[in-house]
Design a protein around this motif. Structure first.
Motif, PDB file in Angstrom:
ATOM      1  N   ALA A 129       0.830  -1.209   0.000  1.00 45.08           N
ATOM      2  CA  ALA A 129       0.000   0.000   0.000  1.00 45.08           C
ATOM      3  C   ALA A 129       0.862   1.256   0.000  1.00 45.08           C
ATOM      4  N   LEU A 132       2.327   1.817  -3.404  1.00 44.86           N
ATOM      5  CA  LEU A 132       1.308   2.282  -4.349  1.00 44.86           C
ATOM      6  C   LEU A 132       0.813   3.682  -4.025  1.00 44.86           C
ATOM      7  N   ILE A 134      -1.415   4.416  -1.646  1.00 45.88           N
ATOM      8  CA  ILE A 134      -2.832   4.388  -1.321  1.00 45.88           C
ATOM      9  C   ILE A 134      -3.012   3.882   0.107  1.00 45.88           C
ATOM     10  N   LEU A 139      -6.637  -0.310  -0.647  1.00 52.04           N
ATOM     11  CA  LEU A 139      -6.022  -1.537  -1.149  1.00 52.04           C
ATOM     12  C   LEU A 139      -6.950  -2.719  -0.912  1.00 52.04           C
ATOM     13  N   THR A 175      -8.695   4.075 -10.744  1.00 47.16           N
ATOM     14  CA  THR A 175      -7.876   3.742  -9.583  1.00 47.16           C
ATOM     15  C   THR A 175      -7.168   2.408  -9.764  1.00 47.16           C
ATOM     16  N   ARG A 178      -4.473   2.626 -12.448  1.00 45.06           N
ATOM     17  CA  ARG A 178      -3.231   3.253 -11.983  1.00 45.06           C
ATOM     18  C   ARG A 178      -2.403   2.262 -11.175  1.00 45.06           C
ATOM     19  N   VAL A 179      -3.065   1.463 -10.334  1.00 44.31           N
ATOM     20  CA  VAL A 179      -2.367   0.448  -9.547  1.00 44.31           C
ATOM     21  C   VAL A 179      -1.750  -0.608 -10.456  1.00 44.31           C
ATOM     22  N   GLN A 180      -2.513  -1.074 -11.430  1.00 43.97           N
ATOM     23  CA  GLN A 180      -1.984  -2.063 -12.365  1.00 43.97           C
ATOM     24  C   GLN A 180      -0.817  -1.502 -13.160  1.00 43.97           C
ATOM     25  N   TRP A 182       1.366   0.615 -12.071  1.00 43.97           N
ATOM     26  CA  TRP A 182       2.536   0.566 -11.182  1.00 43.97           C
ATOM     27  C   TRP A 182       3.107  -0.854 -11.157  1.00 43.97           C
ATOM     28  N   LEU A 256      -5.149  -8.100  -7.515  1.00 50.01           N
ATOM     29  CA  LEU A 256      -5.201  -6.837  -8.264  1.00 50.01           C
ATOM     30  C   LEU A 256      -5.102  -7.053  -9.768  1.00 50.01           C
TER      31      LEU A 256
END
Length: 445
Positions: A129, A132, A134, A139, A175, A178-180, A182, A256
């Motif tokens: 987290a 990332l 967040i 998460l 959201t 953006r995580v994917q 990263w 994720l």
């Protein structure tokens, strides 16, 4: 602004969050995403770039379209984009749904293995987290597995397959996207791929894939059935674990990057998204091609050795397997196909028998859409077709050439010309110049 040219068979999918995804129905892949404020997102095997604005989105032309979300629904599905408050990483994540949470208590990563591979060292959910940027609650929300969800993190779209039926594309909302991204940039992209892998990796493309098989006596094309959605959550989690990540981090990363196929049920105010099967790699997430390439490395190595032993060359572009050989390899064709079938089964993949093709020299030999008899090139009938369209458009107008009923004929034509440019830059440039001159003479852009 106008969308840039894209390869043939490509359509635009604009989501309510403002992202525009370039979708290739031939592979089921979203290969490029163009975001608000003219921000390009390279999703792996990028062929072209471009930009859009909120005021002038591209025309959407899906082969089969099922409108699933509205801007209001999308706003409900995703977190607001306001900055996070001061984040607290002291809480733990011990449960993320039934059947996926058993490794969450294991928080010991192989630090040296991760450092040797140049990967971020993460051992706990809090580490992930924090990396990332967040909160722990966000998460948990992004990773939680619920087979009867009231909200999901994807826009769903049905696309018709050439072979019949449809496939479900799943474009991540902002959201999760953006995580994917990263995960792709920091964990997946630094990893090497097998030399036989020609798709969704920098410097490799359908052109480089086809070039390997130019001038051969025989070309054999085979296809892996349900390649991406058939790579399930346990396999993805095991991949991250084998990189050196703890059970907790491997579990969350896998959640994720996977999702179950979904069906909507009920009115909008009481809508449920029901899981129709196990979690797999969604066709539309930027992480899916890179994960598939990594998980298929063992398959690539075994097929390369087998093909070489029988006198064949081998490459893979996503789920397309291509083999080629000279005259001396012809007696081995049947044995090769049988061996490929067995190896795929051992690697927990399945060959789509209906798509196996044996192509000899006396006919056009195709590899990932290109003719490879003498050189990797666009089929002659496609080039003649484009030339005829441009010629007649000078006298009859461009829209009069739209005999197949494309909703955005100009975007379709630009894509065809861009495809030619990728393989034959000189011819593609001439066609592009002719098209722009035609548009300028008619006051069209």
């Amino acid at each position: 602004m106008h969308p840039a040219p894209v390869p043939p068979g490509v359509d635009y999918l604009a989501t309510a969050t403002g992202l525009c995804y370039v979708v290739n129905p031939n592979t089921g892949w979203i290969e490029i995403a163009l975001g608000p404020n003219s921000t390009p997102f390279d999703l792996g095997n990028t062929l072209v770039t471009g930009e859009i604005t909120q005021a002038a989105p591209p025309v959407i032309e899906p082969p089969v379209t099922t409108e699933i979300t509205t801007p209001e629904m999308s706003a409900q599905l995703d977190f607001p984009t306001k900055p996070e408050p001061e984040l607290d990483y002291t809480e733990r994540i011990d449960h993320l749904g039934a059947g996926v949470s058993d490794w969450l208590g294991q928080e010991h990563s192989a630090v040296r293995s991760l450092q040797r591979a140049g990967l971020p060292v993460l051992a706990s959910a809090a580490d992930l987290a924090r990396a990332l940027g967040i909160s722990m609650s966000r998460l948990r929300w992004l990773a939680y597995h619920n087979p009867r969800a009231t909200r999901i993190h994807y826009v769903l779209r049905e696309v018709r397959k050439k072979s019949g039926g449809t496939r479900q594309l799943m474009a991540p909302l902002h959201t999760l996207g953006r995580v994917q991204r990263w995960i792709l940039d920091n964990i997946l992209r630094p990893l090497p791929v097998d030399p036989a892998c020609q798709g969704f990796h920098p410097g490799r493309s359908i052109a480089s894939n086809a070039a390997v098989h130019v001038g051969q006596a025989v070309v054999i094309n085979m296809d892996l059935k349900d390649f991406f959605p058939g790579i399930y959550f346990p396999r993805v989690r095991r991949f991250f674990f084998q990189l050196g990540y703890s059970g907790a981090v491997a579990t969350i990363l896998a959640l994720l990057c996977t999702e179950a196929p979904r069906r909507q049920q009920g009115p909008e105010s009481q809508r449920l998204y029901l899981a129709l099967g196990p979690r797999g790699l969604p066709q539309g997430a930027c992480t899916s091609p890179a994960l598939a390439n990594q998980i298929a490395r063992s398959l690539d190595r075994r097929l390369t050795r087998q093909a070489r032993a029988m006198g064949f060359r081998y490459t893979r572009y996503a789920d397309d397997l291509s083999f080629s050989g000279d005259e001396g390899a012809l007696p081995q064709i049947g044995s090769l196909i049988s061996a490929v079938r067995s190896i795929a089964t051992l690697e927990t993949f399945t060959i789509n028998e209906a798509k196996t093709r044996i192509q000899r020299r006396h006919r056009a030999q195709m590899v990932t859409g290109l003719v490879v008899n003498e050189r990797a090139s666009v089929a002659r009938h496609e080039i003649r077709r484009l030339r005829a369209i441009l010629h007649r458009a000078r006298f009859e107008g461009l829209e009069a050439q739209n005999h197949e009923g494309h909703r955005s004929f100009l975007a379709w034509l630009r894509g065809k010309i861009a495809f030619v440019s990728m393989v034959r830059p000189d011819l593609g440039t001439r066609m592009q110049t002719e098209l722009e001159a035609l548009l300028a003479s008619r006051g069209t852009t």
